[in-house]
Design a protein around this motif. Structure first.
Motif, PDB file in Angstrom:
ATOM      1  N   LEU A  13      33.567  47.389  35.114  1.00 27.10           N
ATOM      2  CA  LEU A  13      34.225  46.558  36.136  1.00 27.10           C
ATOM      3  C   LEU A  13      34.383  45.103  35.717  1.00 27.10           C
ATOM      4  N   VAL A  14      34.204  44.822  34.444  1.00 21.26           N
ATOM      5  CA  VAL A  14      34.540  43.525  33.859  1.00 21.26           C
ATOM      6  C   VAL A  14      35.295  43.801  32.571  1.00 21.26           C
ATOM      7  N   PRO A  15      36.289  42.980  32.223  1.00 24.93           N
ATOM      8  CA  PRO A  15      37.062  43.245  31.007  1.00 24.93           C
ATOM      9  C   PRO A  15      36.246  42.969  29.757  1.00 24.93           C
ATOM     10  N   TYR A  97      36.619  40.368  41.106  1.00 22.91           N
ATOM     11  CA  TYR A  97      36.941  41.742  40.699  1.00 22.91           C
ATOM     12  C   TYR A  97      38.445  41.980  40.709  1.00 22.91           C
ATOM     13  N   GLU A  98      39.134  41.526  41.753  1.00 26.38           N
ATOM     14  CA  GLU A  98      40.578  41.733  41.835  1.00 26.38           C
ATOM     15  C   GLU A  98      41.303  40.986  40.727  1.00 26.38           C
ATOM     16  N   ASN A  99      40.852  39.786  40.416  1.00 26.12           N
ATOM     17  CA  ASN A  99      41.457  39.049  39.306  1.00 26.12           C
ATOM     18  C   ASN A  99      41.251  39.774  37.985  1.00 26.12           C
ATOM     19  N   ASN A 100      40.034  40.294  37.767  1.00 27.13           N
ATOM     20  CA  ASN A 100      39.760  41.049  36.538  1.00 27.13           C
ATOM     21  C   ASN A 100      40.571  42.335  36.476  1.00 27.13           C
ATOM     22  N   LEU A 101      40.769  42.946  37.647  1.00 30.34           N
ATOM     23  CA  LEU A 101      41.517  44.203  37.701  1.00 30.34           C
ATOM     24  C   LEU A 101      42.959  44.014  37.249  1.00 30.34           C
ATOM     25  N   THR A 102      43.545  42.875  37.595  1.00 30.72           N
ATOM     26  CA  THR A 102      44.984  42.701  37.376  1.00 30.72           C
ATOM     27  C   THR A 102      45.340  42.060  36.042  1.00 30.72           C
ATOM     28  N   ILE A 103      44.365  41.485  35.337  1.00 31.10           N
ATOM     29  CA  ILE A 103      44.723  40.848  34.069  1.00 31.10           C
ATOM     30  C   ILE A 103      45.063  41.890  33.022  1.00 31.10           C
TER      31      ILE A 103
END
Length: 577
Positions: A13-15, A97-103
């Motif tokens: 759940l983290v890039p 989390y949402e920012n990490n999801l979309t990058i």
């Protein structure tokens, strides 16, 4: 690459960034092994799609003919995209989390890799103009360290931390035992009263009511690599986390070495392999008397359930505590002890003994917390994570129930905190990954308290030693120390009197806190009570934090280049040669 990096994100759940390069092969094997077999389908898909890609390159050119005008269209379009701001267009979502999801995962990985190889911490110009002198635009209410020998020892200061703990304790008549319990992944997001995800640690919460409890404690790092050197030695990070320096870690003082010089017996207990994250070298360098790890356990103890690829991190928390109690029973009425326990059950893949029981406990807990059907359905995606949290909480409850039967219980001080906040449950803010609880519990407490002020793992050792020095006249350095921390803040109201760097992973040092502000890279955040934060625009304050951060980087760069932490005379008098 895109599929592999998405597979990693789905698990962690983290890039994935440049932290990949800071782990040894054995560490990577352990981490991949913990992925519950998700890596194999990704690899198969990668090979399959690579085959399709190669086939397209080979066969499509003879089938598709593109004229000269269309041939120019694509490079012109690419150039147009490059020179316009569209390539840097981003949307800020409400949670981390949402920012990490979309990058874009490959873009993030490649950018981080470029920074790692071409902008290393070791290459910082420590004599650049931007590092000269202190920045005068800020003040804090804490101790302002004085560095009389900074040219030789960048972190050696002449200050002593105040004794803030003694007012809460009965007079210490004898040297107390210290038991420090580091709970893997224990974050404030899901523990104790006021947790924004709900309180899934009922025992720890009940113990907090009987303790000195810091609800706004911060870990020094976003992964386990930082907890031992920060909490036990109050050490800076070096380039990739100071444990990565291995045998070249600068000689330093620590809670381990100083207490050993004052007659203590020291130990470290862990259900996994201490080679992970370089912990073993740190423990050996600090001359720990007894190091218990996975290979130390005798027959009769049960490991965590294996994942689909037959991987397990080691022994469950129940078994770790059981073995600790059995081993320590033979040491009663001997030397005072400093014992450090690091748990492992709340770690990916989050497989625990009797998991069905704890999944049901999570469901019951959600009902008790008043979650509606939609929220319960959302949490069901992380049932293994929450069930492992409740398992560890119950393991701690049984541990304390057994410990109370021991005659040395009444002369023991317990310190409980998380090594970091586990990221496998979505993170809300940049600082959330560091937000952990801290409890100091003892039968010798004469009163309890809850503190809203911010402190960090760097502050724990200076405060413990200050109390022992004040009450029992411990043999401690009188001229100064090299602690990063200046001691725990016992203010009941929300505030921050400290200024510290925080390290996300072994390759990412971009976080710094000062007063009620936090910078992450070039973004400034305002921190409020319960460690919530909001991005703000304030160029003056941003410059102040960046300047303070640069002062630390200057000192840290010297450490990377081989400067010493303290004079050799202090090591010979207060450490272990």
């Amino acid at each position: 690459m895109h599929l592999v990096l998405i597979g990693y994100f789905n698990t962690a759940l983290v890039p994935l960034g440049a932290d990949l390069y800071s782990y040894s092969i054995s560490d990577i094997q352990q981490t991949v092994g913990a992925s519950s077999g998700t890596g194999l389908p990704v690899i198969i898909a990668f090979v399959f799609l690579t085959g399709i890609f190669i086939s397209c390159i080979k066969y499509l050119p003879v089938k598709v003919k593109i004229g000269p005008k269309w041939s120019l269209f694509f490079p012109i379009l690419s150039l147009f995209q490059y020179i316009t701001p569209f390539n840097s267009f981003t949307i800020n979502f409400p949670t981390e989390y949402e920012n990490n999801l979309t990058i874009n995962k490959p873009a993030f990985f490649l950018s981080a890799s470029s920074d790692y190889f071409f902008h290393s911490n070791a290459e910082v110009d420590i004599y650049a103009d931007g590092y000269i002198g202190d920045f005068e635009g800020f003040t804090t209410q804490g101790i302002k360290f004085e560095y009389p020998y900074e040219t030789q020892y960048p972190f050696y200061h002449s200050n002593q931390s105040p004794d803030v703990l003694s007012p809460y304790f009965q007079a210490l008549k004898t040297q107390p035992n210290l038991v420090i319990i580091l709970v893997e992944g224990l974050g404030r997001a899901f523990s104790n009263e006021g947790a924004y995800l709900g309180n899934f640690t009922p025992f720890i919460d009940s113990l907090a009511d009987k303790s000195l409890y810091w609800k706004n404690m911060l870990s020094a790092g976003g992964r386990t690599f930082a907890v031992l050197p920060a909490l036990l030695s109050s050490l800076p990070f070096g380039e990739n986390g100071i444990l990565e320096m291995g045998p070249a870690i600068p000689k330093h003082l620590s809670l381990y070495t100083i207490l050993k010089r004052n007659g203590y017996r020291t130990s470290f207990y862990y259900g996994g392999e201490t080679e992970f994250d370089g912990m073993k070298t740190y423990l050996v360098n600090n001359h720990v008397d007894e190091i218990i790890e996975e290979k130390s356990f005798p027959t009769g103890y049960i490991k965590l359930p294996p994942s689909t690829n037959n991987f397990t991190w080691g022994y469950s928390d129940d078994e770790l505590f059981r073995y600790y109690l059995k081993k320590r029973n033979g040491a009663l009425s001997k030397k005072p002890e400093l014992n450090v326990i690091l748990t492992v059950s709340t770690h990916n893949p989050f497989l625990i003994p009797n998991q069905g029981k704890y999944i049901q406990m999570v469901k019951n807990r959600m009902g008790k917390l008043g979650f509606n059907a939609n929220k319960q359905a959302e949490y069901s995606n992380f049932m293994n994570q929450y069930s492992s949290i409740m398992y560890t909480d119950e393991s701690l409850k049984k541990f304390f129930q057994e410990y109370q039967k021991r005659p040395d219980y009444t002369n023991t001080i317990f310190v409980i905190t998380g090594d970091h906040r586990l990221p496998e449950i979505p993170i809300s803010t940049k600082i959330d990954r560091y937000h952990v609880p801290l409890l100091i519990y003892s039968p010798m407490l004469k009163r309890t308290a809850q503190f809203a002020s911010i402190s960090t793992h760097f502050d724990i050792t200076p405060s413990l030693l200050a109390m022992l020095q004040n009450q029992l006249n411990f043999n401690l350095p009188k001229t100064g120390a090299s602690w990063m921390g200046d001691g725990l803040d016992t203010a009941r109201n929300f505030r921050n009197i400290h200024q510290y760097p925080l390290m996300q992973n072994k390759s990412t040092l971009i976080d710094f806190i000062l007063e009620d502000y936090h910078i992450n890279g070039n973004t400034l955040f305002k921190i409020t009570d319960n460690m919530e934060e909001t991005a703000i625009k304030d160029e003056v304050k941003l410059s102040q934090l960046q300047a303070a951060f640069s002062i630390f980087k200057k000192k840290n760069a010297k450490l990377i280049l081989g400067f010493k932490m303290v004079p050799d005379s202090l090591i010979s008098r207060y450490g272990i040669n």
